[in-house]
Design a protein around this motif. Sequence first.
Motif, PDB file in Angstrom:
ATOM      1  N   GLU A 140      -3.394   0.466  -3.810  1.00  0.00           N
ATOM      2  CA  GLU A 140      -3.972   0.107  -2.645  1.00  0.00           C
ATOM      3  C   GLU A 140      -3.936  -1.562  -2.225  1.00  0.00           C
ATOM      4  O   GLU A 140      -4.551  -1.956  -1.152  1.00  0.00           O
ATOM      5  CB  GLU A 140      -5.662   0.530  -2.655  1.00  0.00           C
ATOM      6  N   TYR A 151       0.993  -1.153   0.056  1.00  0.00           N
ATOM      7  CA  TYR A 151      -0.026  -0.055  -0.037  1.00  0.00           C
ATOM      8  C   TYR A 151       1.110   1.279   0.054  1.00  0.00           C
ATOM      9  O   TYR A 151       1.977   1.403   0.815  1.00  0.00           O
ATOM     10  CB  TYR A 151      -1.086  -0.007   1.236  1.00  0.00           C
ATOM     11  N   ASP A 193     -13.523   7.831   6.110  1.00  0.00           N
ATOM     12  CA  ASP A 193     -12.211   8.619   5.726  1.00  0.00           C
ATOM     13  C   ASP A 193     -11.903   9.353   7.107  1.00  0.00           C
ATOM     14  O   ASP A 193     -12.776  10.014   7.715  1.00  0.00           O
ATOM     15  CB  ASP A 193     -12.218   9.397   4.629  1.00  0.00           C
ATOM     16  N   PRO A 205      -4.242   2.992   4.894  1.00  0.00           N
ATOM     17  CA  PRO A 205      -5.706   2.568   4.664  1.00  0.00           C
ATOM     18  C   PRO A 205      -6.347   2.076   6.123  1.00  0.00           C
ATOM     19  O   PRO A 205      -5.933   1.725   7.204  1.00  0.00           O
ATOM     20  CB  PRO A 205      -5.297   1.160   4.042  1.00  0.00           C
ATOM     21  N   LEU A 206      -7.616   2.478   5.848  1.00  0.00           N
ATOM     22  CA  LEU A 206      -8.590   2.270   6.878  1.00  0.00           C
ATOM     23  C   LEU A 206      -9.479   1.200   6.653  1.00  0.00           C
ATOM     24  O   LEU A 206     -10.261   1.061   5.614  1.00  0.00           O
ATOM     25  CB  LEU A 206      -9.498   3.488   7.174  1.00  0.00           C
ATOM     26  N   ARG A 207      -9.639  -0.005   7.334  1.00  0.00           N
ATOM     27  CA  ARG A 207     -10.309  -1.136   7.160  1.00  0.00           C
ATOM     28  C   ARG A 207     -11.836  -0.673   7.112  1.00  0.00           C
ATOM     29  O   ARG A 207     -12.288   0.228   7.789  1.00  0.00           O
ATOM     30  CB  ARG A 207      -9.962  -2.227   8.086  1.00  0.00           C
ATOM     31  N   VAL A 208     -12.507  -1.219   6.219  1.00  0.00           N
ATOM     32  CA  VAL A 208     -14.212  -0.853   6.169  1.00  0.00           C
ATOM     33  C   VAL A 208     -14.788  -2.137   6.953  1.00  0.00           C
ATOM     34  O   VAL A 208     -14.399  -3.455   6.571  1.00  0.00           O
ATOM     35  CB  VAL A 208     -14.586  -1.046   4.626  1.00  0.00           C
ATOM     36  N   PRO A 250     -10.564   0.422   0.629  1.00  0.00           N
ATOM     37  CA  PRO A 250     -10.519   1.109   2.094  1.00  0.00           C
ATOM     38  C   PRO A 250     -10.977   2.631   2.214  1.00  0.00           C
ATOM     39  O   PRO A 250     -11.166   3.052   1.036  1.00  0.00           O
ATOM     40  CB  PRO A 250      -9.214   0.746   2.472  1.00  0.00           C
ATOM     41  N   TRP A 291      -5.716  -3.931  -0.238  1.00  0.00           N
ATOM     42  CA  TRP A 291      -6.958  -3.332   0.019  1.00  0.00           C
ATOM     43  C   TRP A 291      -7.842  -3.057  -1.342  1.00  0.00           C
ATOM     44  O   TRP A 291      -8.754  -2.414  -1.125  1.00  0.00           O
ATOM     45  CB  TRP A 291      -6.463  -2.322   0.773  1.00  0.00           C
ATOM     46  N   ARG A 298     -18.404   3.005   5.016  1.00  0.00           N
ATOM     47  CA  ARG A 298     -17.065   3.320   4.619  1.00  0.00           C
ATOM     48  C   ARG A 298     -16.751   4.542   5.290  1.00  0.00           C
ATOM     49  O   ARG A 298     -17.476   5.621   5.429  1.00  0.00           O
ATOM     50  CB  ARG A 298     -16.968   3.510   3.174  1.00  0.00           C
ATOM     51  N   GLU A 311      -9.386   6.042   3.874  1.00  0.00           N
ATOM     52  CA  GLU A 311      -8.290   6.493   3.975  1.00  0.00           C
ATOM     53  C   GLU A 311      -8.088   7.451   5.294  1.00  0.00           C
ATOM     54  O   GLU A 311      -8.784   8.169   5.732  1.00  0.00           O
ATOM     55  CB  GLU A 311      -7.837   7.556   3.077  1.00  0.00           C
TER      56      GLU A 311
END
Length: 793
Positions: free
Chosen positions: A124, A50, A331, A167-170, A180, A127, A329, A182
Amino acid sequence: MKRFLIQAAGLFCAVLHSGLISSQNITPAILQKYWSASWITVPGAPPNGYGVYLFRKTIELASQPATFVVHVSADNRYKLFVNEKLVSLGPVRGDLQHWHYETLDLAPYLKSGKNSIAAQVWNEAEWRPEAQISLQTAFIVQGATEALNVINTNSSWKCQRDSSYTPLRVAIPGYYVTGPGELVQLAKQAKNWQSLDFPDGDWKSAKTIFSGNPKNIQGQYGTPYGWMLIPSTLPQMEFKAERFAKVAKVQGIEIPAGFPNTKVDLNIPANTIATILLDQGYLTNAYPALQFSGGKDGSISLQYAEALFSKSPNKGNRNEVEGKQMIGRKDSLFADGSSNQTFTTLNFRTYRYVQLRIITKGETLTLHDISGNFTGYPFQLNSSLNTENTEIQKMLEIGWRTARLCAVETYMDCPYYEQLQYIGDARIQALVSLYNSGDERLLRQALDQMDQSRQPEGVTLSRHPSYTPQYIPTFSLWYIGMLHDYSRYGKDIVFVKNKLSGMRQILDYFRGFQAADGSLHDVPYWMFTDWVTAKDWVAGRGPLSKDGSSAMLDLQLLWAYQLAADLETKLGIKESAGIYQARALQLKKTIQSKYWDASKGLYADRMEKDLFSQHTNSLAILTGMLAPEQLAPLGKKLISDTNLAPASIYFKYYLHQALVKAGMGNDYLKWLDKWRENIQMGLSTWAETSELNTSRSDCHAWGSSPNIEFFRTLLGIESDGLNFSKVKIQPHLGEIKKISGSIPHPNGALAVSYEWVQNKWNIQVDLPGKTTGNLMWKGKILPLKSGVNKFVL
């Protein structure tokens, strides 16, 4: 990034109209030889990890050029800036054997003297969206001619990793594969890195990977590798500013008048937690855009949802917010305390509701603006329907919005959860495009990509592009239907001819699973027909006989044979047509003897004749299984027999065509209760399934079939030959006494009008040049010529 927020909407309009160059104008050297430009990456960066990366180069020009054409691509994605202006997003998704590049004329954005060329590229990695295929992080720019090689990517480009992104996990229930969120730390970002005077002396020189190579490269021992480059045939996506309609709910702060529909400062004091639920008023695909100042060490999060949940998976009325929760989702970003900080996402987001949560520490944060920039394939609405029936107009509006949100660089089943191009969905989407816009480019790309997905054994994948292969063999049969549709309504018959070999391979694949009587048995993979909850339906596959056969699968194969035979006949390939005609005749006899239940006057789903469905009997009508006198009785049973497994909003596309063929087309408006229920439940797009309370996706374009049938069934406009060269006009007006409309046609506009005056119908049909046809009216066949045709009947 501040300039991106202010200028992007107008800029993209300029790119759309003047920046894109037709792939037909690309020089042979670009299409057939190794490029002098190299794919580049950041030294030391993980090839498949990533990361977000910045590339820039300064070029000097003696004068502003009249043209400056370049070819651009990246893995996974890029945003290209020229002198701080965003000029392109890409590339169009494909696979490694068909990797797209955009061709752009940068001249409108260049000037005499020094110019800054900059790109944001991101990978990504694990992800990445399911629709995103990848080799490794890379970027490439190639000048269209040797004189423009000054812009080519090589080690003269400077680069740096943007370490501000994580990255932010969903966490969303169900199948979610669109990437993902952000997490962005603005203090780590390079400020104004796209500008000409940005000091990049400590940036690294780019690392070259290998030269760009086109797919159809000549010579070089026949060993192209890496990304096999092909030109994109699509325009740049539309980009249009949008404002949120209202604040639906707020906690922890007072909202100033006008917010968020107009740009007004919102001050969040130090040590405050503020939660603001914004309502767009309708579902959209957009890049959210924030501009704010101060708030050092504070945070802002944006969470996106199609609808709020009372308790997952229950949604209820989409307009209601009280007692509901946000699941979606997200951010997040951390403020650096400076003036005029900005944020927008790498990829677009799909939302009706956005929950804005702002947490300040020891400093006030001033939110100057929050808005969105709509994006999508730039379809133009070129059809019209004039009626006093406001419900028809509402359904057309919702259907067109749904179709647009499910069309960006490919057709998509849904923009929020999957963004995958499935054949079953795309067949319906394609005709929506043709009847409402006339723009064929996305349709032809879809047919190309489905054909490119065909496996060695002959069957296509169910969806493409897709990182994970998925097989739904029944969708390969719908591919044949989609190709046949295009042959009738589209412009390019040579394009269709080039797809015939792939069509034959698909049918050869199914031939391997046909018994001596022609019936299909034990076809592997997922034999999906429709989302139905009924006895012995398993994950969308209808009931099977003890011997593994199925009426609805045999009927789908029969229809594919019939359409293939029709195509081969019309294109003059009699030998192949004869083969498919013979196979269809044999299969038709087997279906009749194996599944017809004379006592019920229905076709059973399986040979045991214990289960029945709208699906099987709709397909029986559409494949000509019945004598003319049997059509009306079976059509009535399709509506009245509550023991039949019901078609969902998706398969009603075929059910309604069957009912029209059964002579019931005047009742079309009576069949739209599921669409009425969508409206009553507050949806602004058509939901994925018929169970609206628990439907996963609120936006599935396979529900937009009324945007076809209002023109094809109600107004009666239908193709009656290859390339729409001949027209059949057969209206089904029901109780309507006055209506008119038009659709785009390969030769121009095609318009009809009907009005009941003094116990007679005044009818006018306007056909474009080089087009003839017939008006079918109460058993009469009335010839039509190019131009204006008037009748009093």
